[in-house]
Design a protein around this motif. Structure first.
Motif, PDB file in Angstrom:
ATOM      1  N   LYS A   1      -8.168  -0.986   6.620  1.00 45.04           N
ATOM      2  CA  LYS A   1      -8.785  -2.166   6.007  1.00 45.04           C
ATOM      3  C   LYS A   1      -7.775  -3.255   5.704  1.00 45.04           C
ATOM      4  N   SER A   2      -6.565  -2.879   5.284  1.00 48.09           N
ATOM      5  CA  SER A   2      -5.566  -3.879   4.898  1.00 48.09           C
ATOM      6  C   SER A   2      -4.624  -4.256   6.039  1.00 48.09           C
TER       7      SER A   2
ATOM      8  N   THR B   1     -12.563   0.658  10.220  1.00 42.05           N
ATOM      9  CA  THR B   1     -12.343   0.898   8.795  1.00 42.05           C
ATOM     10  C   THR B   1     -13.307   1.936   8.242  1.00 42.05           C
TER      11      THR B   1
ATOM     12  N   HIS C   1       0.557  -5.012   3.821  1.00 41.83           N
ATOM     13  CA  HIS C   1       0.465  -5.786   2.587  1.00 41.83           C
ATOM     14  C   HIS C   1       1.086  -7.154   2.827  1.00 41.83           C
ATOM     15  N   SER C   2       0.818  -8.068   1.897  1.00 37.09           N
ATOM     16  CA  SER C   2       1.160  -9.471   2.115  1.00 37.09           C
ATOM     17  C   SER C   2       2.659  -9.708   2.232  1.00 37.09           C
TER      18      SER C   2
END
Length: 318
Positions: free
Chosen positions: A304-305, A297, A247-248
């Motif tokens: 995917k992330s 994926t 995550h970011s």
């Protein structure tokens, strides 16, 4: 590590990690987030009998998985049971020097799949979320004891939750009636606090809140902020460091840390000569980061992330 629920741990960006880090016979590798050992197995096979792999994991369930792994790989092995920042700092203090260090961040599929640990918003379970089941702080403590302002802050900062204030207010209101002790009850409260049109606009409505509380329980970002410099200092010149983020919040930290290592002179451009004396300490190996292929994926949706960033150490600080 976090992704869709699966009964088998599938390492994300495994081939890409091996390609970028290029482990060689006789080298020393540190797997800072052992988990299911998927990445470690590929690395260990490249190290050979003269190499060594040091694995780190705070989860007590990882120890027996490591024992089975150690019996099957050709290199020397060692396991450190501790949060990865603590372990990396301890290894540096011991005088260990590594040729590669890598971190597969977040939560493992095995932890998500163990329902009683309370990581998943998809099943009813005790509100736990501890990566180290022996630590004291649990998700129930956070939800039931932290003040409303503090809850809203972690929901906003760690979950990037738009409705953080509304959710925190709802949690405080409901816990005053009865303590919140299960994941399904928390899901109900979070969902009810989000306006109906927005509830499923970006996946499950409780996804961001669960991420935020889990990060707070395990001090994941604090650990990462300490671990990155500790990992880099552990490397020999020429050593490689990689981080896989999901995550970011994680990715921004890894990106900024590696970019800072690779930056040289920071003097104003109008100065005729450099006066800062700054030189790059690292060389970026992945510009823009490496993401999973469509093929990966399709087989493993949790990839995917994922984004991997890596750098090579140029020299030790004088």
């Amino acid at each position: 590590m976090l992704g869709e629920m699966t009964s088998v741990h599938v390492p994300v960006l495994a081939a890409e990690l091996v390609d970028v880090l290029d482990p060689r016979p006789g080298e020393v590798a540190v797997d800072a987030t052992f988990g299911g050992g998927g990445h470690a197995r590929l690395i260990a096979d490249r190290l050979g009998e003269e190499g060594e792999l040091i694995a780190i994991d705070r989860d007590p369930d990882a120890a027996p998985r490591f024992a089975a792994f150690a019996a099957e790989v050709p290199c020397r092995t060692r396991f450190v049971a501790a949060p990865f920042a603590d372990a990396l700092e301890a290894l540096r203090a011991e005088g260990v020097r590594a040729d590669l260090v890598y971190l597969d961040l977040g939560i493992s599929s095995m932890q998500v799949d163990t329902r009683e640990r309370g990581f998943s918003y998809a099943h009813a379970a005790p509100l736990d979320m501890r990566m180290d089941s022996e630590q004291e702080l649990t998700a129930a403590d956070v939800v039931n004891d932290w003040e409303e302002r503090r809850l809203a802050r972690i929901l906003r900062d760690y979950g990037e939750e738009r409705y953080a204030d509304r959710i925190a207010r709802a949690i405080v209101r409901e816990r005053a009636r009865e303590p919140i002790g299960t994941t399904d009850r928390l899901v109900e409260i979070v969902t009810g606090a989000i306006p109906t049109p927005a509830r499923f606009a970006a996946g499950h409505p409780a996804k961001r809140a669960f991420q935020a509380i889990r990060i707070a329980v395990n001090d994941e970002l604090g650990q990462l902020d300490r671990a990155l410099p500790a990992a880099f200092e552990l490397l020999r010149p020429g050593g490689r460091l990689a981080g896989i983020s999901f995550h970011s919040l994680e990715d921004r930290r890894v990106k900024r840390f590696l970019a800072d290592l690779a930056q040289g002179c920071i003097c104003p451009p109008d100065l005729p000569v450099c006066v800062c004396g700054r030189s790059p300490r690292g060389d970026l190996l992945t510009r823009g980061g490496v993401v999973a292929t469509d093929e990966e994926t399709a087989v493993n949706p949790r990839a995917k992330s994922a984004r991997m960033r890596a750098a090579r150490k140029l020299e030790d600080r004088a």
